[in-house]
Scaffold this motif. Structure first.
Motif, PDB file in Angstrom:
ATOM      1  N   LEU A  86       0.849  -1.184   0.000  1.00 51.15           N
ATOM      2  CA  LEU A  86       0.000   0.000   0.000  1.00 51.15           C
ATOM      3  C   LEU A  86       0.887   1.238   0.000  1.00 51.15           C
ATOM      4  N   LEU A  87       0.708   2.121  -0.992  1.00 55.63           N
ATOM      5  CA  LEU A  87       1.459   3.369  -1.055  1.00 55.63           C
ATOM      6  C   LEU A  87       1.023   4.273   0.093  1.00 55.63           C
ATOM      7  N   LEU A  88       2.009   4.798   0.828  1.00 58.53           N
ATOM      8  CA  LEU A  88       1.743   5.742   1.917  1.00 58.53           C
ATOM      9  C   LEU A  88       2.157   7.134   1.481  1.00 58.53           C
ATOM     10  N   ASP A  89       1.700   8.140   2.214  1.00 58.14           N
ATOM     11  CA  ASP A  89       2.126   9.503   1.897  1.00 58.14           C
ATOM     12  C   ASP A  89       3.523   9.756   2.452  1.00 58.14           C
ATOM     13  N   SER A  90       4.035  10.948   2.279  1.00 59.48           N
ATOM     14  CA  SER A  90       5.418  11.260   2.665  1.00 59.48           C
ATOM     15  C   SER A  90       5.636  11.258   4.179  1.00 59.48           C
ATOM     16  N   ASP A  91       4.542  11.229   4.952  1.00 62.46           N
ATOM     17  CA  ASP A  91       4.640  11.139   6.410  1.00 62.46           C
ATOM     18  C   ASP A  91       4.385   9.718   6.904  1.00 62.46           C
ATOM     19  N   GLN A  92       4.401   8.763   5.977  1.00 61.51           N
ATOM     20  CA  GLN A  92       4.155   7.354   6.257  1.00 61.51           C
ATOM     21  C   GLN A  92       2.755   7.109   6.807  1.00 61.51           C
ATOM     22  N   LYS A  93       1.804   7.887   6.332  1.00 60.98           N
ATOM     23  CA  LYS A  93       0.412   7.722   6.737  1.00 60.98           C
ATOM     24  C   LYS A  93      -0.400   7.222   5.553  1.00 60.98           C
ATOM     25  N   THR A  94      -1.480   6.521   5.861  1.00 57.86           N
ATOM     26  CA  THR A  94      -2.377   6.040   4.820  1.00 57.86           C
ATOM     27  C   THR A  94      -2.985   7.227   4.097  1.00 57.86           C
ATOM     28  N   ILE A  95      -3.022   7.155   2.781  1.00 55.51           N
ATOM     29  CA  ILE A  95      -3.620   8.221   1.972  1.00 55.51           C
ATOM     30  C   ILE A  95      -5.137   8.124   2.113  1.00 55.51           C
ATOM     31  N   GLN A  96      -5.738   9.191   2.633  1.00 52.47           N
ATOM     32  CA  GLN A  96      -7.173   9.194   2.876  1.00 52.47           C
ATOM     33  C   GLN A  96      -7.914   9.485   1.577  1.00 52.47           C
ATOM     34  N   SER A  97      -8.419   8.422   0.967  1.00 58.18           N
ATOM     35  CA  SER A  97      -9.097   8.533  -0.311  1.00 58.18           C
ATOM     36  C   SER A  97      -9.878   7.247  -0.533  1.00 58.18           C
ATOM     37  N   GLY A  98     -10.886   7.327  -1.332  1.00 60.62           N
ATOM     38  CA  GLY A  98     -11.635   6.136  -1.700  1.00 60.62           C
ATOM     39  C   GLY A  98     -10.978   5.400  -2.863  1.00 60.62           C
ATOM     40  N   ARG A  99      -9.841   5.890  -3.310  1.00 59.64           N
ATOM     41  CA  ARG A  99      -9.164   5.300  -4.475  1.00 59.64           C
ATOM     42  C   ARG A  99      -8.181   4.216  -4.046  1.00 59.64           C
ATOM     43  N   ASN A 100      -7.791   3.386  -4.988  1.00 57.81           N
ATOM     44  CA  ASN A 100      -6.938   2.246  -4.724  1.00 57.81           C
ATOM     45  C   ASN A 100      -5.457   2.611  -4.848  1.00 57.81           C
ATOM     46  N   TYR A 101      -4.711   2.457  -3.766  1.00 57.95           N
ATOM     47  CA  TYR A 101      -3.275   2.765  -3.755  1.00 57.95           C
ATOM     48  C   TYR A 101      -2.442   1.508  -3.522  1.00 57.95           C
ATOM     49  N   THR A 102      -2.946   0.361  -3.971  1.00 61.93           N
ATOM     50  CA  THR A 102      -2.234  -0.884  -3.725  1.00 61.93           C
ATOM     51  C   THR A 102      -1.544  -1.425  -4.968  1.00 61.93           C
ATOM     52  N   LEU A 103      -0.452  -2.121  -4.712  1.00 65.72           N
ATOM     53  CA  LEU A 103       0.263  -2.866  -5.739  1.00 65.72           C
ATOM     54  C   LEU A 103       0.191  -4.329  -5.337  1.00 65.72           C
ATOM     55  N   LYS A 104      -0.029  -5.203  -6.305  1.00 63.89           N
ATOM     56  CA  LYS A 104      -0.133  -6.644  -6.040  1.00 63.89           C
ATOM     57  C   LYS A 104       1.125  -7.342  -6.557  1.00 63.89           C
ATOM     58  N   LYS A 105       1.520  -8.360  -5.847  1.00 64.54           N
ATOM     59  CA  LYS A 105       2.685  -9.154  -6.225  1.00 64.54           C
ATOM     60  C   LYS A 105       2.401  -9.858  -7.544  1.00 64.54           C
ATOM     61  N   VAL A 106       3.356  -9.771  -8.470  1.00 66.72           N
ATOM     62  CA  VAL A 106       3.242 -10.437  -9.762  1.00 66.72           C
ATOM     63  C   VAL A 106       3.756 -11.862  -9.561  1.00 66.72           C
ATOM     64  N   LEU A 107       2.915 -12.834  -9.857  1.00 67.78           N
ATOM     65  CA  LEU A 107       3.309 -14.230  -9.631  1.00 67.78           C
ATOM     66  C   LEU A 107       3.908 -14.852 -10.845  1.00 67.78           C
TER      67      LEU A 107
END
Length: 147
Positions: free
Chosen positions: A126-147
């Motif tokens: 999960l991408l965090l903001d520059s303060d290492q906090k969760t980005i408050q948004s209804g949008r998807n900030y995740t990256l999934k492992k490529v298998l």
């Protein structure tokens, strides 16, 4: 020759000691699993973009020989791709979760070049903001492992 088994045992022990994690780092399965160390582990996804359709993001983490990453970001609808590479560290804790595992890209560079990804599980970051906090948004900030 009778000391050869002992010598081999000492060499193996020394190698194991040298592969330990640095202070403030974890032994996260997603980053350090044996199958991932040689070729690296890659995470991929489309992150939100303020002025485009999305940013197709591919992050590869390589443990050997050093903790290195490559990041490819392609801005959809703009035909722009940005590639970057550097070092990363694994740190414990965020302001919201002291037990969190965070991958910190470019820890020794300018703050604008640093990125933080929290390990959600073995297969997701999960991408965090520059303060290492969760980005408050209804949008998807995740990256999934490529298998």
């Amino acid at each position: 020759m009778k000391h050869l088994p002992l010598l081999l045992l000492l060499v193996i022990f020394a190698a194991c000691q040298g592969s330990g994690t640095k202070t403030g780092q974890s032994d996260s399965a997603a980053v350090n699993s044996p199958s991932d160390t040689a070729s690296g582990v890659t995470y991929s996804g489309t992150l939100p973009c303020a002025d485009c359709e999305g940013i197709v993001t591919e992050l590869t983490l390589q443990k050997q020989p050093d903790d290195r990453f490559t990041l490819k970001e392609t801005y959809q609808g703009k035909n722009q791709t940005f590639n970057s590479e550097g070092v990363y560290t694994i740190v414990h804790g965020t302001p919201a979760d002291p037990a969190a595992t965070v991958i910190h890209l470019n820890p020794n560079k300018d703050k604008n070049l640093q990125r933080y990804y929290q390990q959600v599980n073995e297969n997701e970051l999960l991408l965090l903001d520059s303060d290492q906090k969760t980005i408050q948004s209804g949008r998807n900030y995740t990256l999934k492992k490529v298998l």
